[in-house]
Design a protein around this motif. Structure first.
Motif, mmCIF file in Angstrom:
data_model
loop_
_atom_site.group_PDB
_atom_site.id
_atom_site.type_symbol
_atom_site.label_atom_id
_atom_site.label_comp_id
_atom_site.label_asym_id
_atom_site.label_seq_id
_atom_site.Cartn_x
_atom_site.Cartn_y
_atom_site.Cartn_z
ATOM 1 N N SER A 1 0.695 -1.507 0.409
ATOM 2 C CA SER A 1 -0.127 0.210 -0.490
ATOM 3 C C SER A 1 1.026 1.551 0.367
ATOM 4 C CB SER A 1 -0.783 0.044 1.698
ATOM 5 O OG SER A 1 0.021 -0.027 2.108
ATOM 6 N N ARG A 2 0.395 2.603 0.275
ATOM 7 C CA ARG A 2 0.739 3.667 -0.045
ATOM 8 C C ARG A 2 1.336 3.959 1.771
ATOM 9 N NH1 ARG A 2 -3.907 5.696 -2.222
ATOM 10 N NH2 ARG A 2 -3.720 7.199 -0.445
ATOM 11 N N PRO A 3 2.722 4.918 1.877
ATOM 12 C CA PRO A 3 2.486 5.081 2.996
ATOM 13 C C PRO A 3 1.999 5.735 3.999
ATOM 14 C CG PRO A 3 4.419 5.982 1.486
ATOM 15 C CD PRO A 3 3.378 5.443 0.895
ATOM 16 N N ARG A 4 1.721 5.221 5.492
ATOM 17 C CA ARG A 4 0.995 5.728 5.995
ATOM 18 C C ARG A 4 -0.650 5.931 5.512
ATOM 19 N NH1 ARG A 4 5.619 9.420 5.150
ATOM 20 N NH2 ARG A 4 3.765 10.744 4.398
ATOM 21 N N VAL A 5 -0.869 4.975 4.726
ATOM 22 C CA VAL A 5 -2.219 4.557 4.820
ATOM 23 C C VAL A 5 -3.113 3.831 5.717
ATOM 24 C CG1 VAL A 5 -3.779 3.328 3.587
ATOM 25 C CG2 VAL A 5 -2.479 4.160 2.052
ATOM 26 N N PRO A 6 -4.148 4.478 6.745
ATOM 27 C CA PRO A 6 -4.523 3.191 7.968
ATOM 28 C C PRO A 6 -4.675 2.128 7.196
ATOM 29 C CG PRO A 6 -5.611 5.723 7.373
ATOM 30 C CD PRO A 6 -5.149 5.250 5.886
ATOM 31 N N VAL A 7 -4.887 1.441 8.700
ATOM 32 C CA VAL A 7 -4.846 -0.218 8.114
ATOM 33 C C VAL A 7 -5.878 -0.527 9.325
ATOM 34 C CG1 VAL A 7 -4.147 -2.829 8.039
ATOM 35 C CG2 VAL A 7 -2.466 -0.709 6.970
ATOM 36 N N LEU A 8 -6.927 -0.742 9.455
ATOM 37 C CA LEU A 8 -7.935 -0.960 9.968
ATOM 38 C C LEU A 8 -8.151 -2.141 10.046
ATOM 39 C CD1 LEU A 8 -10.389 1.871 9.498
ATOM 40 C CD2 LEU A 8 -7.710 2.043 10.293
ATOM 41 N N PHE A 9 -9.026 -2.913 11.911
ATOM 42 C CA PHE A 9 -8.926 -4.082 12.034
ATOM 43 C C PHE A 9 -10.752 -4.307 12.654
ATOM 44 C CE2 PHE A 9 -4.099 -3.288 12.189
ATOM 45 C CZ PHE A 9 -4.007 -4.818 11.382
ATOM 46 N N SER A 10 -11.145 -4.729 12.071
ATOM 47 C CA SER A 10 -12.712 -5.685 12.240
ATOM 48 C C SER A 10 -13.021 -6.986 12.123
ATOM 49 C CB SER A 10 -13.522 -5.213 10.796
ATOM 50 O OG SER A 10 -13.870 -5.977 10.358
ATOM 51 N N THR A 11 -14.136 -6.844 12.970
ATOM 52 C CA THR A 11 -14.510 -8.397 13.400
ATOM 53 C C THR A 11 -15.820 -8.383 12.927
ATOM 54 O OG1 THR A 11 -14.847 -10.168 15.324
ATOM 55 C CG2 THR A 11 -14.553 -8.232 15.911
ATOM 56 N N TYR A 12 -16.807 -9.220 13.001
ATOM 57 C CA TYR A 12 -18.181 -9.929 12.992
ATOM 58 C C TYR A 12 -18.734 -10.431 14.861
ATOM 59 C CZ TYR A 12 -18.096 -10.585 8.161
ATOM 60 O OH TYR A 12 -18.232 -10.963 6.701
ATOM 61 N N CYS A 13 -19.436 -9.003 14.836
ATOM 62 C CA CYS A 13 -20.779 -9.604 16.232
ATOM 63 C C CYS A 13 -21.813 -10.969 15.354
ATOM 64 C CB CYS A 13 -20.656 -8.407 16.410
ATOM 65 S SG CYS A 13 -21.979 -8.429 17.881
#
Length: 351
Positions: free
Chosen positions: A213-225
């Motif tokens: 990816s490009r530098p400093r692009v946010p990498v976020l984490f999600s889960t299922y409920c």
């Protein structure tokens, strides 16, 4: 290393990746035209074919936009529908006319959010933005490879247990384009994460993602409920923990894991291909597998196809329930994504 069979297919994958690479280069250099629209457009997509959780993430984004006072709409190509052209969902819509995922969105938002299908996203956007009232933002479902539209915000999804950086281009793997396609992302969401994913594990995954990816692009984490079972057929409640599981989705694994952990005993799993159009013989076979007290569990996406007019009478005779899912973000992922959405509506905002 790829599977031995995948090794044999690598030359074809390289050829496919090269063709797509040239196509992307033409768009990147402006040789092929990519339209940008005055209203914010938010693309949700993936590099890997199928099963990364686009539908619940689109729903999450729409709810956030609504909470911020916006009037969002959803545009999808309507995969699996038996119609063509521009169609807006209404009370007569079925999975056959608009596709199962758009129908699920229409039902989720009870018709209060415009849901439109068009295989030509550019034409679809042009038409959608002319409706009255016009939406203030449009969420593009599964449009990451649709380069004829340049989204204002490009969100790339990838699964924790099937990350794009460990996969290969079709036919050697499941990638629709090379890993370098991640450079177009304004944010990367790692989906279907273990709820206990530690900060160090998140950091390690982030490092792998940022190789592409490009530098400093946010990498976020999600889960299922997962929510409580919702009746689809004739029964009002689940009688026992013994269930027959019915799925027609790309990745039923997380649901299987959840149901097992929740104490259900899956006596049979009727697994079909993604977007499978259920038939009366399918329902008859399902009924033949049921024993007294057992219920059928399925997904909400499958449920909308089970409620096609030709199947409704047969489904109504069975104890069928779907398990709803919602997205939850780990750490401060929700706040980061909300900030990205808010920036779209600030004057002269640059994502």
């Amino acid at each position: 290393m790829p599977h031995p069979l995948a090794l044999l297919l690598l030359p074809f994958a390289w050829l496919y990746a090269a063709v797509l690479g040239v196509r992307n280069w033409l768009y990147d250099k402006g040789i092929k035209n990519s339209a940008r629209f005055a209203r914010p457009t938010i693309s949700v997509g993936n590099l890997r074919a199928g099963g990364t959780g686009k539908t619940p993430h689109v729903a999450w984004l729409v709810r956030q936009l609504q909470a911020a006072g916006q009037q969002p709409a959803i545009l999808s190509r309507g995969y699996g529908r038996r119609t063509r052209g521009y169609l807006e969902a209404d009370a007569t819509a079925t999975a056959a006319t608009i596709g199962d995922e758009p129908l699920q969105h229409y039902q989720d938002f009870q018709g209060q959010v415009p849901v439109v299908v068009c295989e030509n996203r550019r034409m679809g956007l042009e038409t959608l933005l002319q409706r009255e009232p016009a939406p203030t933002a449009v969420v593009l479902d599964d449009a990451y490879q649709h380069r004829r539209v340049q989204p204002t915000l490009n969100i790339l999804l990838t699964e924790q247990h099937r990350p794009f950086y460990q996969d290969y281009v079709l036919p050697a793997g499941r990638l629709r384009e090379s890993r370098g396609g991640a450079r177009r992302a304004d944010a990367v969401v790692v989906t279907k994460c273990d709820s206990g994913l530690t900060a160090s594990q998140q950091a390690a995954i982030t490092d792998r993602v940022r190789r592409y990816s490009r530098p400093r692009v946010p990498v976020l984490f999600s889960t299922y409920c997962y929510g409580a079972p919702v009746a689809v057929g004739g029964a009002e409640r689940v009688e026992s923990p013994e269930i027959v599981l019915l799925t027609g989705i790309a990745q039923p694994g997380p649901l299987l894991e959840y149901l097992t952990g929740a104490g259900y005993h899956i006596v049979q799993h009727a697994a079909f291909a993604d977007h499978h159009p259920f038939t009366l013989p399918d329902i008859a076979a399902l009924a033949g597998q049921l024993r007294a007290g057992q219920s059928v569990f399925t997904t909400q996406k499958d449920a909308v196809r089970l409620l096609e007019p030709a199947l409704q009478a047969a489904v109504a005779a069975l104890p069928i329930f779907y398990i709803p899912i919602q997205v939850e973000f780990l750490a401060d992922g929700a706040a980061q994504l909300q900030q990205l959405l808010s920036s779209l509506f600030q004057p002269h905002a640059v994502v």
